[in-house]
Enzyme design. Structure first.
Site, short mmCIF file in Angstrom:
data_model
loop_
_atom_site.label_atom_id
_atom_site.label_comp_id
_atom_site.label_asym_id
_atom_site.label_seq_id
_atom_site.Cartn_x
_atom_site.Cartn_y
_atom_site.Cartn_z
N SER A 108 0.84 -1.20 0.00
CA SER A 108 0.00 0.00 0.00
C SER A 108 0.88 1.25 0.00
O SER A 108 1.78 1.37 -0.83
CB SER A 108 -0.94 -0.06 1.22
N ASP A 119 -8.99 -6.13 -4.72
CA ASP A 119 -8.56 -4.85 -4.13
C ASP A 119 -9.08 -3.71 -5.00
O ASP A 119 -8.60 -3.50 -6.11
CB ASP A 119 -7.03 -4.83 -4.06
N HIS A 159 -8.23 -4.93 -0.33
CA HIS A 159 -6.92 -4.34 -0.05
C HIS A 159 -6.27 -4.98 1.17
O HIS A 159 -5.05 -5.12 1.24
CB HIS A 159 -7.09 -2.84 0.16
#
Lengths: 398, 398
Positions: free
Chosen positions: A152, A333, A366
């Site tokens: 991320s 995601d 995610h």
């Protein structure tokens, strides 16, 4: 694995991307495993939004016993015998500037005023974090990293490492990340920030001086965040349209409740399980996270955009990279979708760089980058065992 | 087309799904076109979250001149010569109970206390709205509708009409809707509600008695809503990562700003165009919308679930429907995705009902149902000209 955090003070001023200067600062970090003789087996882990230097292992209590549930946030990935094996690699976790877990940030005293920095803490960027991390590595005597790893926002730092210090990174592992935020990503960040900034307890960011905390805003921010971390599918599977009172009654052994209980028709109380989950996440977060840090970190996300100085051409932006890459994305995601990783993939290939790409079919959205999906972990294990280990300098031993 | 709203008072008590009773109430409505002699050309339009009875046409000023920008919310679809042609059809728009645009709702006086209802206004459901609409049609002398039409939450009412009053609906046009909310849909509603309820100016929902309005919460709620109405693609196309000061400078003729202007590094001020857009939408909304109405209407969305009393079997739930259906979905709508419309399609087909389905490839996300995409409007026009007109009773003339 018992671990202990360390604090290092830096007295040389740090020029930030904004033009502001941080005259001195502290970084909190942890290390796992042993640095080898030629200092060639170091792996830096970059953290995402609300994480910290505490990447792996557990803390000990006063008797030296491990504290339950004190595992680092990537403990399933990093440790002895794990995909990133601390029996071979010397792994470093560092808390970023502006955070609220020990490194210098808005809850610390501004030396110029002897008041908490609060909203006056300078805006820090991904590039600033990487510069600060580079100084930490210099202090630890590490000239070149075997790998940088991040998911991320941590993946953005990893990518930035390969551009800011191309000679100092042999491998970059970028998980569930993106080359910049989309308008929708920025929009979610902005709503979260507005919830914080418009909380009457925010006081323009100087709540500590007022003896308050903008907990309402933090709760809303965290609830929004959580929705974007999960996939629609996994939310339906975990919570669906289950009613909370019904679930509680059945758990208490009242099976007849299924027939009897129904909607309670309330606008303000909890009716569905998903509401209970989100409120709980918001409450927890608001107890430990600093609001100014939330603003700073979401802005670092917004601002990251290496292609910006190349008229949006990501391939041109990545031309200076020299590392080898492993990119990983997750099919569900929707915050940083596989399409965003494929943009990075294409730009790296345009530069004839060595890159492996795994698109993992995982239901968790995610959040998957923090979970121990076997295919995902197998990809990282194989990459470290085969690629990162292969590229150790002659004589180096991981 | 100049239009005027009407108000009708109902003195018979209305039993709500929650068990509460509304002793009397008013509905505000508008009509467009002319009811034919056998009263067979009536089309009811059901509104979604923040809309009203003002579906089409414009209001007049004191001199009888049309007021600029006073068009109804579906004016591009409904009017003389438009896809739902008011030269043929007698169209009715009605404001739902609990709303804040004239029909009885939380800003009105509770007859029992002579105080504004506020949070004490009873929870109303899609089924309650349909029952209230049915009474309005009885008062207008309309025994059977040529069609019911609705998008989003309005589509849920349309679907519910075919179940609650199967003999009174010949056609149902359900646009961008769903047979219930997913956990993610409920989650977004819940965050918006929490923003409102935790606003210190909310006062448990009795803000009118306190002379305040929970505008902060309404702003956040609307910003969240807007993100879910648009597609990621259309947001990128409209706003992308454009910087607001840069756009303003270029608009003012300062072309050199492109070179000169850059990030301003701010956590609380507007940096990106998308932030400016969302704040503007939030501000506007907070000036006219009632917070308790927002809670009530999002709860009506949450609670709608016709399959609930059929163990989740939507086909069983729709077995009582007798209408013919047109379903429409939009490819980039991630709030009520095409997959949700296909669930309804399958359940209708399982019951051997007559159903047409159009999945429109449109970039605008959920918002598409309010826009005048030519394929979308052509589908509705063709359906009314060919199907709805064909099913007029013998002697009936639209």
């Amino acid at each position: 694995m018992i671990v202990t955090p360390h604090t290092l003070r830096f007295d040389a001023p740090l020029l930030l991307q904004s033009g502001a200067v941080l005259s001195g600062y502290e970084l909190v970090y942890e290390t796992y495993g042993t640095l080898n003789a030629d200092r060639s087996n170091a792996v830096l882990v970059c953290h995402a939004l609300n994480a910290s230097h505490h990447v792996a292992g557990r803390y000990a209590d006063a008797n030296g016993q491990p504290i339950a549930r004190s595992e680092g946030w990537w403990d399933n990935l990093i440790g002895p015998g794990k995909p990133i094996d601390t029996d071979r690699w010397f792994v470093i976790g560092v808390n970023n500037l502006g955070s609220c877990f020990g490194s210098t940030g808005p809850t610390h005293l501004n030396p110029a005023t002897q008041q908490p920095w609060g909203a006056d803490f300078p805006v820090v960027t991904v590039e600033d974090w990487v510069n600060a991390q580079a100084r930490l590595l210099e202090a630890l005597g590490i000239g070149q990293l075997a790998a940088v790893v991040g998911g991320s926002l941590g993946g953005m730092q990893t990518l930035s490492w390969t551009l800011q210090y191309p000679q100092r990174v042999r491998h970059a592992v970028v998980v569930a990340s993106a080359p910049n935020l989309t308008a929708e990503n920025i929009a979610f960040n902005e709503v979260a920030r507005r919830a914080i900034v418009t909380d009457p307890d925010f006081h323009g960011g100087h709540y500590l001086r007022h003896g308050t905390l903008p907990r309402r805003g933090l709760r809303i921010a965290r609830m929004i965040g959580h929705i974007t971390y999960l996939s629609d599918d996994v939310m339906n599977e975990k919570f669906g349209r289950q009613l909370k009172p019904l679930v509680q009654a059945v758990q208490a052994g009242d099976v007849g409740a299924v027939e009897r209980l129904a909607y309670r028709y309330t606008t303000q109380d909890i009716e569905f399980q998903i509401e209970s989950y989100l409120r709980h996440q918001g409450d927890k977060f608001s107890e430990y996270f600093d609001a100014n840090t939330y603003l700073l970190i979401t802005r670092a996300l917004d601002y990251f955009d290496p292609a910006r100085h190349h008229e949006g051409d990501l391939s041109a932006a990545l031309a200076t990279a020299r590392a080898r890459f492993l990119l990983i994305s997750f099919s569900t995601d929707w915050r940083f979708s596989p399409a965003r990783s494929r943009e990075v993939l294409k730009a790296l290939l345009d530069n004839r760089l060595d890159v492996s790409y795994a698109e993992i079919d995982a239901p968790h959205g995610h959040d998957a980058f923090l979970l121990d999906d076997p295919r995902y972990h197998a990809a990282i294990r194989a990459y470290f065992e085969q690629q990162v280990a292969r590229d150790l300098p002659a004589g180096g031993k991981a």
